[in-house]
Design an enzyme around this catalytic site. Structure first.
Site, short mmCIF file in Angstrom:
data_model
loop_
_atom_site.label_atom_id
_atom_site.label_comp_id
_atom_site.label_asym_id
_atom_site.label_seq_id
_atom_site.Cartn_x
_atom_site.Cartn_y
_atom_site.Cartn_z
N LYS A 138 0.83 -1.21 0.00
CA LYS A 138 0.00 0.00 0.00
C LYS A 138 0.86 1.25 0.00
CE LYS A 138 -4.10 -1.53 2.51
NZ LYS A 138 -4.84 -1.31 3.78
N ARG A 153 -11.82 13.97 8.22
CA ARG A 153 -12.78 14.90 7.62
C ARG A 153 -14.19 14.35 7.75
NH1 ARG A 153 -14.25 11.67 3.44
NH2 ARG A 153 -12.62 10.37 2.57
#
Lengths: 451, 144
Positions: free
Chosen positions: A161, A294
């Site tokens: 990743k 967020r």
């Protein structure tokens, strides 16, 4: 305590409208910014000041931090709400906002940076008792022998990743040791191009995981709560199609333990605002993958089950106010579902921008529609294809599914194809009904159909 | 072009309309209306392009009578508008500086896209203006 009087909404579409509504609830002035392609956005009629910041290309408008800050200074805004996407998780932008003496409605740039780097986030979560997958605790070294040693110890299959990103970019699944070095090399190249950071790390790859996430809110006084868990396993190419809360079939006490661990970790790292801890769930285990620092697209699902207005709370936290409730006040009531209605071909999910000729919203008890579309609205081709979020709340999962089926039937959008017809089918899918959809189910079926 | 007319078809209507439209364009007229006891004819011309002025007589240099042919002077950037002293009634030439947009320490010129007369000031000195926001309306003047 910071004083917020005017909020600049550095976003577009349905989320911009959602933020305007929350600001109005709090009696705040609002500034709407838009690109040349977006003069027709619904929220611009509601804001106190609308200003065009640049051309249609997002890199010269919604992704241009300098222009956003310039607009804030010109219009007298003292806070910026970044919404989701665009600059919402960009620590450099958050830092620039802080340097300009303005308030970003979100966490501090240092915390955003900590959690934005997937390696440091993983390390911080492990240190704070959040369950993580077996994996490398640092960026992979350059030496091939060292890479092999690390990966052999973790075991195969594993996934490479990108430290600096997400959304599937810079990811490579490695089924056996012989594929390892090529996968690391290509993941590094892709990560460097996509995120400007070629660091990669590895984790054990899960074959049939579900996506489960925890919504938290944390204030600047060290208080943090978790509001609920969501299951977002119905995805295609890492893009969610249906979200629900609570996740079906997982014991309440397991979710509660995880939620408390997340709230505790958020408080310990000095997180402020709304945030989401994302996990892969397989064989009864939760495994942390990343934190979204967020507001999430799917936040309304948790608003429906908890009764908390997450955007309003986010703004209140940014003013320095302590949370107005404690963990003991938080309940998960009933069941909620959200369908993301995208202007896309429902079969191959190709974006299909166009003009909304006519549309009719569904209604009735427990039905909520968050959208910026209206009759005659032209969907620009430059941005995300999300045009509406259809959210329902029912007494239990079956009731919520029935309400969603009725709402989708009632929904009428003429002029562009949408994902709604696909979602009608998904709601009747035996795997979905059984609550066993994994993050790979849809993609695997598509691959099967094509082969 | 939009047109509304009575039901009566006249074999010369096509030629007549063509001549009428040509005459309207020549004289810069955007609307023509005719009415008698049982007939009402209205012809409205749509501007071919906001930036392209219509033909006009070679020696008059008259302003066009219809506001729909007006063009707008737009700001090349997001910033603070600074006046260059231009106001309604002033005539401008193509590329004349009609104002400025201040972007930090930079002061960028805002130029007229065509010859014409300023018919409207849309922004006050010292106010924020958006990217490509109109700051003046100009009625094109055709000279040749």
């Amino acid at each position: 305590m910071p004083d917020i009087r005017t909020v600049l909404i550095a976003n577009r579409g349905e989320i911009a409208l959602r933020i305007v509504r929350a600001c109005k609830l709090l009696g705040l002035r609002t500034v709407g910014v838009y690109s040349e392609a977006d003069a027709g956005l619904a929220h611009l009629r509601l804001v106190d000041h609308a200003i065009c910041i640049g051309p249609a290309a997002a890199t010269h408008s919604y992704l241009d931090g300098e222009r956003i800050l310039r607009a804030a200074t010109l219009t007298g805004a003292d806070a910026i709400h970044p919404g989701y996407g665009f600059l919402s998780e960009n620590p450099d932008f958050a830092k620039a906002v802080e340097r300009a003496g303005l308030i970003l409605i979100g966490p501090a740039s240092s915390v955003m940076r900590l959690m934005g780097d997937k390696i440091s986030a993983r390390r911080a979560m492990k240190a704070n008792g959040v369950p993580c997958l077996p994996g490398s605790d640092a960026a992979l070294p350059l030496d091939p022998d060292e890479i092999r040693t690390i990966c052999d110890a973790i075991g195969y299959p594993l996934i490479v990743k990108a430290a600096g990103g997400g959304g599937g970019r810079g990811m490579r699944v490695v089924m056996k040791a012989e594929e390892l070095l090529d996968a690391v090399e290509s993941a590094r190249k892709e990560s460097g191009l996509a995120f400007g950071n070629a660091d990669v790390y590895v984790e054990r790859f899960l074959r049939e995981p579900r996506h489960v996430e925890i919504q938290i809110l944390a204030d600047a006084h060290g208080n943090a709560v978790w509001l609920g868990a969501r299951d977002c396993s119905v995805q295609r190419r890492h893009q969610k199609l249906i979200e629900e809360a609570p996740p079906p079939g997982i014991p309440e006490y397991r979710i509660s333990d995880l939620g408390l661990a997340c709230a505790d970790a958020a408080a310990r790292i000095g997180y402020t605002g709304a945030g989401t801890f994302e996990f892969l769930y397989e064989d009864g285990n939760f495994n942390f993958i990343e934190m979204n620092t967020r507001l999430q697209v799917e936040h309304p699902v948790t608003e429906m089950t908890s009764g908390v207005d997450i955007v309003r709370e986010q703004i209140m936290i940014a003013t320095g106010a302590p949370l107005s409730f404690t963990q003991a006040d938080v309940r998960t009531n009933g069941h909620a579902l959200e369908c993301r209605i995208n202007a896309e071909d429902p079969e191959n999910f190709a974006p299909a921008p166009g003009t909304i000729k006519k549309w009719r919203a569904p209604g009735g008890p427990g039905v909520r529609v968050d959208t910026h579309i209206y009759d005659g609205y032209a969907i620009p081709p430059h941005y995300d294809s999300l045009i509406a979020k259809l959210i329902v709340h029912g007494s239990d999962r079956n009731d919520a599914i029935r309400r969603m089926s009725t709402a989708l039937e009632e929904l009428q959008i003429d002029g562009v194809p949408t994902t709604a017809s696909r979602q009608v089918r998904l709601l009747n899918d035996p795997d979905f009904r059984a609550g066993i959809f994994t993050v790979h189910t849809l993609d695997r079926r598509r691959t099967g159909e094509q082969s | 072009m939009r047109q509304q007319k009575d039901e009566t078809e006249d074999p010369i209507a096509g030629d007549f309309l063509e001549s009428l439209v040509a005459a309207m364009r020549r004289h810069g007229a955007g609307v023509f209306e005719f009415e008698n006891e049982d007939t009402f004819l209205s012809v409205v011309l749509e501007a071919e392009s906001p930036d392209i002025p219509l033909d006009t007589s070679p020696d008059t240099g008259n302003a066009h009578p219809e506001a729909e042919f007006d063009v707008f002077v737009k700001s090349p950037e997001l910033g603070l508008f600074a006046s260059a002293g231009k106001s309604i009634g002033d005539s401008v030439m193509r590329n004349d500086v009609v104002g400025f947009v201040c972007v930090g320490p930079l002061r960028l010129a805002i130029r007229a896209p065509t010859d014409g007369l300023i018919t409207e000031e849309l922004v006050r000195d010292g106010t924020p203006i958006g990217y490509q926001e109109a700051v003046f309306r100009i009625r094109p003047v055709i000279t040749s």
